[in-house]
Design a protein around this motif. Structure first.
Motif, PDB file in Angstrom:
ATOM      1  N   PRO A   1      -7.994   4.260   7.882  1.00  0.00           N
ATOM      2  CA  PRO A   1      -7.420   2.982   7.409  1.00  0.00           C
ATOM      3  C   PRO A   1      -8.358   1.795   7.518  1.00  0.00           C
ATOM      4  CG  PRO A   1      -5.788   4.190   8.678  1.00  0.00           C
ATOM      5  CD  PRO A   1      -7.066   4.952   8.810  1.00  0.00           C
ATOM      6  N   GLY A   2      -9.326   1.830   8.430  1.00  0.00           N
ATOM      7  CA  GLY A   2     -10.240   0.706   8.576  1.00  0.00           C
ATOM      8  C   GLY A   2     -11.184   0.518   7.403  1.00  0.00           C
ATOM      9  N   VAL A   3     -11.371   1.551   6.565  1.00  0.00           N
ATOM     10  CA  VAL A   3     -12.285   1.449   5.416  1.00  0.00           C
ATOM     11  C   VAL A   3     -11.562   1.718   4.103  1.00  0.00           C
ATOM     12  CG1 VAL A   3     -14.353   2.015   6.749  1.00  0.00           C
ATOM     13  CG2 VAL A   3     -12.984   3.864   5.758  1.00  0.00           C
ATOM     14  N   TYR A   4     -10.237   1.607   4.109  1.00  0.00           N
ATOM     15  CA  TYR A   4      -9.481   1.842   2.873  1.00  0.00           C
ATOM     16  C   TYR A   4      -9.923   0.915   1.747  1.00  0.00           C
ATOM     17  CZ  TYR A   4      -5.942   5.145   4.570  1.00  0.00           C
ATOM     18  OH  TYR A   4      -5.294   6.254   5.035  1.00  0.00           O
ATOM     19  N   SER A   5     -10.292  -0.301   2.068  1.00  0.00           N
ATOM     20  CA  SER A   5     -10.621  -1.273   1.025  1.00  0.00           C
ATOM     21  C   SER A   5     -11.850  -0.888   0.223  1.00  0.00           C
ATOM     22  CB  SER A   5     -10.829  -2.664   1.641  1.00  0.00           C
ATOM     23  OG  SER A   5     -11.892  -2.632   2.580  1.00  0.00           O
ATOM     24  N   VAL A   6     -12.725  -0.043   0.775  1.00  0.00           N
ATOM     25  CA  VAL A   6     -13.943   0.358   0.055  1.00  0.00           C
ATOM     26  C   VAL A   6     -13.998   1.858  -0.205  1.00  0.00           C
ATOM     27  CG1 VAL A   6     -15.310  -1.569   0.938  1.00  0.00           C
ATOM     28  CG2 VAL A   6     -15.258   0.592   2.198  1.00  0.00           C
ATOM     29  N   ALA A   7     -13.115   2.631   0.442  1.00  0.00           N
ATOM     30  CA  ALA A   7     -13.209   4.091   0.339  1.00  0.00           C
ATOM     31  C   ALA A   7     -11.981   4.743  -0.272  1.00  0.00           C
ATOM     32  CB  ALA A   7     -13.472   4.693   1.722  1.00  0.00           C
ATOM     33  N   ASP A   8     -10.896   4.017  -0.412  1.00  0.00           N
ATOM     34  CA  ASP A   8      -9.681   4.614  -0.971  1.00  0.00           C
ATOM     35  C   ASP A   8      -9.846   4.791  -2.472  1.00  0.00           C
ATOM     36  OD1 ASP A   8      -7.180   5.696  -0.916  1.00  0.00           O
ATOM     37  OD2 ASP A   8      -6.104   3.782  -0.875  1.00  0.00           O
ATOM     38  N   ILE A   9      -9.824   6.028  -2.951  1.00  0.00           N
ATOM     39  CA  ILE A   9     -10.031   6.325  -4.365  1.00  0.00           C
ATOM     40  C   ILE A   9      -8.724   6.828  -4.976  1.00  0.00           C
ATOM     41  CG2 ILE A   9     -12.483   6.817  -4.070  1.00  0.00           C
ATOM     42  CD1 ILE A   9     -11.765   9.807  -4.153  1.00  0.00           C
ATOM     43  N   ILE A  10      -8.760   7.130  -6.268  1.00  0.00           N
ATOM     44  CA  ILE A  10      -7.551   7.545  -6.977  1.00  0.00           C
ATOM     45  C   ILE A  10      -6.970   8.813  -6.369  1.00  0.00           C
ATOM     46  CG2 ILE A  10      -6.677   8.398  -9.185  1.00  0.00           C
ATOM     47  CD1 ILE A  10      -8.554   6.521 -10.599  1.00  0.00           C
ATOM     48  N   ASP A  11      -7.815   9.790  -6.063  1.00  0.00           N
ATOM     49  CA  ASP A  11      -7.318  11.065  -5.552  1.00  0.00           C
ATOM     50  C   ASP A  11      -6.642  10.920  -4.193  1.00  0.00           C
ATOM     51  OD1 ASP A  11      -8.162  12.431  -7.788  1.00  0.00           O
ATOM     52  OD2 ASP A  11     -10.137  12.874  -6.961  1.00  0.00           O
ATOM     53  N   THR A  12      -7.238  10.142  -3.293  1.00  0.00           N
ATOM     54  CA  THR A  12      -6.617   9.949  -1.980  1.00  0.00           C
ATOM     55  C   THR A  12      -5.336   9.129  -2.104  1.00  0.00           C
ATOM     56  OG1 THR A  12      -8.061   8.035  -1.617  1.00  0.00           O
ATOM     57  CG2 THR A  12      -8.786  10.151  -0.730  1.00  0.00           C
ATOM     58  N   TYR A  13      -5.321   8.185  -3.029  1.00  0.00           N
ATOM     59  CA  TYR A  13      -4.112   7.388  -3.259  1.00  0.00           C
ATOM     60  C   TYR A  13      -2.986   8.267  -3.809  1.00  0.00           C
ATOM     61  CZ  TYR A  13      -1.278   3.421  -4.840  1.00  0.00           C
ATOM     62  OH  TYR A  13      -0.266   2.509  -5.035  1.00  0.00           O
ATOM     63  N   VAL A  14      -3.331   9.155  -4.740  1.00  0.00           N
ATOM     64  CA  VAL A  14      -2.339  10.087  -5.282  1.00  0.00           C
ATOM     65  C   VAL A  14      -1.821  11.001  -4.177  1.00  0.00           C
ATOM     66  CG1 VAL A  14      -2.061  12.079  -6.804  1.00  0.00           C
ATOM     67  CG2 VAL A  14      -3.199  10.037  -7.638  1.00  0.00           C
ATOM     68  N   TYR A  15      -2.695  11.453  -3.306  1.00  0.00           N
ATOM     69  CA  TYR A  15      -2.263  12.315  -2.197  1.00  0.00           C
ATOM     70  C   TYR A  15      -1.232  11.596  -1.319  1.00  0.00           C
ATOM     71  CZ  TYR A  15      -2.446  14.659   2.314  1.00  0.00           C
ATOM     72  OH  TYR A  15      -2.101  15.266   3.497  1.00  0.00           O
ATOM     73  N   ARG A  16      -1.486  10.338  -1.014  1.00  0.00           N
ATOM     74  CA  ARG A  16      -0.583   9.624  -0.107  1.00  0.00           C
ATOM     75  C   ARG A  16       0.764   9.337  -0.746  1.00  0.00           C
ATOM     76  NH1 ARG A  16      -4.929   6.340   0.841  1.00  0.00           N
ATOM     77  NH2 ARG A  16      -3.833   4.538  -0.003  1.00  0.00           N
ATOM     78  N   ILE A  17       0.761   8.858  -1.996  1.00  0.00           N
ATOM     79  CA  ILE A  17       2.050   8.501  -2.601  1.00  0.00           C
ATOM     80  C   ILE A  17       2.751   9.713  -3.201  1.00  0.00           C
ATOM     81  CG2 ILE A  17       1.187   6.191  -3.121  1.00  0.00           C
ATOM     82  CD1 ILE A  17       1.110   6.990  -6.060  1.00  0.00           C
ATOM     83  N   GLY A  18       1.969  10.771  -3.548  1.00  0.00           N
ATOM     84  CA  GLY A  18       2.582  11.941  -4.157  1.00  0.00           C
ATOM     85  C   GLY A  18       3.125  12.929  -3.154  1.00  0.00           C
ATOM     86  N   LEU A  19       2.297  13.307  -2.179  1.00  0.00           N
ATOM     87  CA  LEU A  19       2.720  14.297  -1.191  1.00  0.00           C
ATOM     88  C   LEU A  19       3.330  13.652   0.046  1.00  0.00           C
ATOM     89  CD1 LEU A  19      -0.214  16.880  -1.385  1.00  0.00           C
ATOM     90  CD2 LEU A  19       2.026  16.984  -2.466  1.00  0.00           C
ATOM     91  N   ALA A  20       2.688  12.616   0.564  1.00  0.00           N
ATOM     92  CA  ALA A  20       3.198  11.999   1.791  1.00  0.00           C
ATOM     93  C   ALA A  20       4.501  11.234   1.552  1.00  0.00           C
ATOM     94  CB  ALA A  20       2.140  11.069   2.377  1.00  0.00           C
ATOM     95  N   GLU A  21       4.595  10.523   0.421  1.00  0.00           N
ATOM     96  CA  GLU A  21       5.781   9.727   0.137  1.00  0.00           C
ATOM     97  C   GLU A  21       6.743  10.413  -0.824  1.00  0.00           C
ATOM     98  OE1 GLU A  21       4.722   5.811  -1.110  1.00  0.00           O
ATOM     99  OE2 GLU A  21       3.209   5.543   0.461  1.00  0.00           O
ATOM    100  N   GLY A  22       6.342  11.506  -1.456  1.00  0.00           N
ATOM    101  CA  GLY A  22       7.231  12.241  -2.352  1.00  0.00           C
ATOM    102  C   GLY A  22       7.495  11.567  -3.686  1.00  0.00           C
ATOM    103  N   ARG A  23       6.625  10.676  -4.142  1.00  0.00           N
ATOM    104  CA  ARG A  23       6.801   9.993  -5.440  1.00  0.00           C
ATOM    105  C   ARG A  23       5.981  10.755  -6.482  1.00  0.00           C
ATOM    106  NH1 ARG A  23       5.424   3.920  -3.582  1.00  0.00           N
ATOM    107  NH2 ARG A  23       6.260   3.355  -5.638  1.00  0.00           N
ATOM    108  N   PHE A  24       6.509  11.882  -6.904  1.00  0.00           N
ATOM    109  CA  PHE A  24       5.754  12.814  -7.739  1.00  0.00           C
ATOM    110  C   PHE A  24       5.509  12.260  -9.143  1.00  0.00           C
ATOM    111  CE2 PHE A  24       8.119  15.449  -4.671  1.00  0.00           C
ATOM    112  CZ  PHE A  24       7.043  16.012  -4.008  1.00  0.00           C
ATOM    113  N   SER A  25       6.472  11.576  -9.707  1.00  0.00           N
ATOM    114  CA  SER A  25       6.300  11.032 -11.061  1.00  0.00           C
ATOM    115  C   SER A  25       5.203   9.982 -11.085  1.00  0.00           C
ATOM    116  CB  SER A  25       7.615  10.432 -11.557  1.00  0.00           C
ATOM    117  OG  SER A  25       8.597  11.427 -11.726  1.00  0.00           O
TER     118      SER A  25
END
Length: 328
Positions: A271-295
């Motif tokens: 989380p300390g480097v999310y502003s420069v290292a968070d990419i589309i794939d990691t973002y999809v992983y968090r909201i798709g699998l971790a949060e269950g927002r598949f659509s």
């Protein structure tokens, strides 16, 4: 007269139609003969066709959940259509555009550093004449490719961490302050790019070395007789002979510009480097699998695939304009 002319016209049309049917039949027969003649090659191709059909084309139907309010209990067919609702929501998020920019920046850095370096290594390896030394170096530079990012991530933390890292201990011993290679936003992107280059440059150089092996050695012999230096032979013979390979690989890399290396970043970032290292794939992983927002995750993936497709078409068009064959 008119009746005679009409009858002749009908006969000519009939002959033309029968002639076209005959040519079409000949083409079909020749195509079938060609397939039968090379049936073993097509049998070798069959597993790859089945693989792509099952795991790449058939799952494309699942992309429709980007336009639905997907529910696991209702399934893909039973979920209601919502149109472009998820895309409108995404395009209104500041976080989404932040991860898009991070993906583009990291991919661009990986392309600028990671693409020419294997080519340079292959050119240097091609100049080595001692076979034993050449094979030894090839084996050493190939090895990191077979090590997973999970293991390499642990090694990098041991070498680069501020507390107890080998590199930072060396820096401190010389009287300087420790550098946060893994924790400071200023250094994290550079650490990712150079670690990727170190891991993959040996493996990526294989294709270039295979292309170099196909260069006619008589061209070098003629150049030596004409007094060409080693640099002249590389610049005027080697690179032009493998230019088509370079262009094709560059097109394929541009077609994956939105792929910034999920496994590597997922292992190394926090989380300390999310502003420069968070990419589309990691973002999809968090909201798709971790949060269950598949659509919503499917909408992001579809957007990324569309951008990759457009970049691939542009790169291929530019290569054809420059006289190269391209990928199609």
């Amino acid at each position: 007269m008119r009746e005679v002319f009409a009858e002749k016209s009908l006969r000519s049309v009939g002959r033309g139609a029968s002639h076209r049917k005959g040519r079409l039949g000949i083409r079909r027969n020749s195509a079938w003969v060609y397939v039968r003649r090379h049936r073993y090659l097509y049998l070798m191709l069959l597993p790859a066709v089945v693989y792509y059909a099952l795991f790449h084309y058939l799952p494309l139907y699942g992309a429709t959940i980007a336009f639905k309010d997907f529910s696991i209990t209702k399934g893909i067919l039973g979920s209601p259509w919502v149109g472009f609702k998820h895309f409108q929501y995404l395009f209104g998020l500041d976080k989404f555009w932040e991860v898009v920019m991070n993906t583009i920046i990291i991919s661009f850095l990986r392309l600028c550093v990671g693409f020419p370096f294997p080519l340079l290594v292959a050119l240097l390896m091609n100049e080595i004449r001692l076979a034993l030394f050449k094979k030894s170096v090839q084996t050493i530079i190939y090895l990191p490719h077979f090590i997973s990012w999970v293991i390499l991530g642990g090694l990098m933390y041991n070498f680069l961490s501020i507390d107890g890292g080998v590199v930072n201990n060396l820096i401190k011993s010389m009287g300087s302050d420790a550098v946060g290679f893994m924790s400071d936003e200023k250094y994290f992107r550079a650490t990712m790019v150079f670690s990727m280059v170190w891991k993959e440059f040996g493996w990526n150089s294989i294709i270039f070395m295979a292309a170099l092996a196909g260069v006619n050695p008589h061209l070098y012999e003629a150049a030596v007789i004409d007094g060409a230096s080693r640099w002249d032979r590389i610049w005027r013979i080697t690179i032009p002979c493998i230019r088509s390979t370079i262009v094709i690989l560059l097109i394929l890399r541009l077609g994956n510009m939105m792929e910034a290396g999920f496994e590597q970043i997922f292992v190394l970032y926090h989380p300390g480097v999310y502003s420069v290292a968070d990419i589309i794939d990691t973002y999809v992983y968090r909201i798709g699998l971790a949060e269950g927002r598949f659509s919503l995750a499917a909408a992001i993936g579809l957007f990324k695939s569309l951008i990759n497709f457009v970049l691939l078409m542009i790169a291929n068009k530019l290569s054809r304009m420059m006289g190269e064959q391209g990928v199609y």
